[in-house]
Write a protein that holds these residues in place. Structure first.
Motif, short mmCIF file in Angstrom:
data_model
loop_
_atom_site.label_atom_id
_atom_site.label_comp_id
_atom_site.label_asym_id
_atom_site.label_seq_id
_atom_site.Cartn_x
_atom_site.Cartn_y
_atom_site.Cartn_z
N SER A 1 -62.39 -34.49 -0.17
CA SER A 1 -61.62 -33.41 0.13
C SER A 1 -60.25 -33.40 -0.82
CB SER A 1 -61.24 -33.62 1.61
OG SER A 1 -60.64 -32.47 2.09
N ASN A 2 -59.63 -32.29 -0.70
CA ASN A 2 -58.30 -32.18 -1.31
C ASN A 2 -57.17 -33.28 -0.73
OD1 ASN A 2 -56.62 -30.94 -3.48
ND2 ASN A 2 -55.33 -30.47 -1.58
N VAL B 1 -62.22 -30.30 -8.49
CA VAL B 1 -62.78 -29.23 -7.85
C VAL B 1 -63.83 -28.97 -9.16
CG1 VAL B 1 -61.42 -27.44 -9.11
CG2 VAL B 1 -62.97 -26.67 -7.32
N GLY C 1 -58.16 -23.47 6.02
CA GLY C 1 -59.64 -23.61 5.68
C GLY C 1 -60.33 -25.09 6.07
N ARG D 1 -60.35 -19.86 1.69
CA ARG D 1 -61.30 -20.25 1.05
C ARG D 1 -61.57 -21.41 0.21
NH1 ARG D 1 -63.01 -15.99 -3.42
NH2 ARG D 1 -62.40 -14.30 -2.16
N ASN D 2 -60.42 -21.64 -0.39
CA ASN D 2 -59.74 -22.82 -1.09
C ASN D 2 -61.29 -23.44 -1.81
OD1 ASN D 2 -60.03 -25.07 0.89
ND2 ASN D 2 -58.41 -23.61 1.78
N PHE D 3 -61.51 -24.89 -1.48
CA PHE D 3 -62.74 -25.34 -1.80
C PHE D 3 -64.18 -25.03 -1.42
CE2 PHE D 3 -58.96 -27.81 -2.80
CZ PHE D 3 -59.25 -28.42 -3.94
N TYR E 1 -64.50 -14.99 3.58
CA TYR E 1 -63.39 -15.91 3.88
C TYR E 1 -62.07 -15.08 3.99
CZ TYR E 1 -66.72 -19.61 2.00
OH TYR E 1 -67.58 -20.42 1.47
N GLY F 1 -63.97 -29.02 3.48
CA GLY F 1 -63.44 -28.11 2.94
C GLY F 1 -61.73 -28.00 3.40
N GLN G 1 -56.36 -32.55 -9.01
CA GLN G 1 -57.09 -31.54 -8.29
C GLN G 1 -58.14 -30.74 -9.12
OE1 GLN G 1 -54.86 -27.76 -6.88
NE2 GLN G 1 -54.92 -29.33 -5.07
N THR H 1 -56.67 -17.40 1.11
CA THR H 1 -56.73 -18.43 0.42
C THR H 1 -57.16 -19.73 1.15
OG1 THR H 1 -54.40 -19.14 1.36
CG2 THR H 1 -54.66 -18.03 -1.08
N PHE I 1 -57.15 -26.90 2.36
CA PHE I 1 -56.22 -27.38 1.66
C PHE I 1 -55.07 -27.57 2.84
CE2 PHE I 1 -52.43 -26.76 -0.90
CZ PHE I 1 -52.67 -27.08 -2.27
#
Length: 225
Positions: free
Chosen positions: A52-53, A107, A31, A175-177, A170, A25, A103, A173, A27
């Motif tokens: 991952s991002n 997801v 996170g 929390r993202n992925f 979370y 996780g 992106q 933001t 971004f």
């Protein structure tokens, strides 16, 4: 009694084998489970595939994992930025394989992996090198590309608070992925700031239900209850 808490990060990742696929996780730095990544580096499994991002920032987190020579492939949507020099060097030297995924596709592929969806069509990427070699189809006059799910052996995520059943909340933001990754791995490991007593978390605030979490470790000052 259900108790998914672990005493330290090392015990959370001790069984990650060589060749494992990890969902991580984050971004950028928001996170990202830095302490779990450090534990993986100490464990030193080789030939990892990371989903991952990003592909690391500076010299910490994923960048440190890459620099340790433990990763053979990165699947991400945003590998290069001003401080992605670790990734740049390894990729230019041919020591790292890259699968670039838009992106939204990234997801959705992870979500599909967690939901048990076999594949899906998306217009994103059609007519670009990303669609090369993939099945395409026209639906209602629009062109689509067939994409397959992404799943992993382990997911490493970061949350704000959790209880011993593995329920997670979370911070904004950050929390993202994390929530979608928690559903798409055989083993989901979460690091949290605090582990709180059962019943403390408002059910309406729980984003990731404990059914998706296998291991939990407190990085902050909270004690397991």
């Amino acid at each position: 009694m259900i108790d998914k808490t672990r005493p330290d990060t090392q015990s959370c990742v001790a069984d990650i084998p060589d060749g494992a696929t990890l969902l991580v996780g984050g971004f950028g730095g928001a996170g990202m489970p830095h302490e779990l990544i450090e534990a993986v580096i100490a464990r030193a499994p080789k030939d990892l595939t990371i989903i991952s991002n990003n592909a690391g920032n500076g010299t910490t987190g994923l960048a440190a994992l890459l620099a340790a020579g433990l990763v053979k492939k990165v699947v991400c949507s945003f590998p290069r930025q001003a401080d992605s020099f670790v990734f740049d060097k390894l990729y230019r030297e041919g020591r790292l394989e890259l699968e670039l995924v838009p992106q939204g596709n990234l997801v959705e592929r992870i979500r599909a992996g967690g939901a048990g969806i076999g594949a899906f069509f998306t217009p994103t990427g059609y007519g670009t090198p990303i669609a090369a070699g993939k099945e395409t189809r026209q639906i209602d006059g629009r062109n689509y590309v067939l994409e397959y799910p992404l799943k992993a052996d382990f997911a490493l995520i970061k949350a704000r608070r959790g209880d011993r059943w593995g329920n997670l909340t979370y911070r904004k933001t950050a929390r993202n992925f994390g929530p979608v990754m928690a559903t798409a791995a055989t083993v989901t490991v979460a690091q949290v700031e605090d582990i709180v007593p059962l019943g403390t978390l408002d059910p309406e605030d729980i984003v990731t239900p404990g059914v998706f979490v296998d291991r939990l470790v407190a990085i902050g000052t909270g004690a397991a209850q």
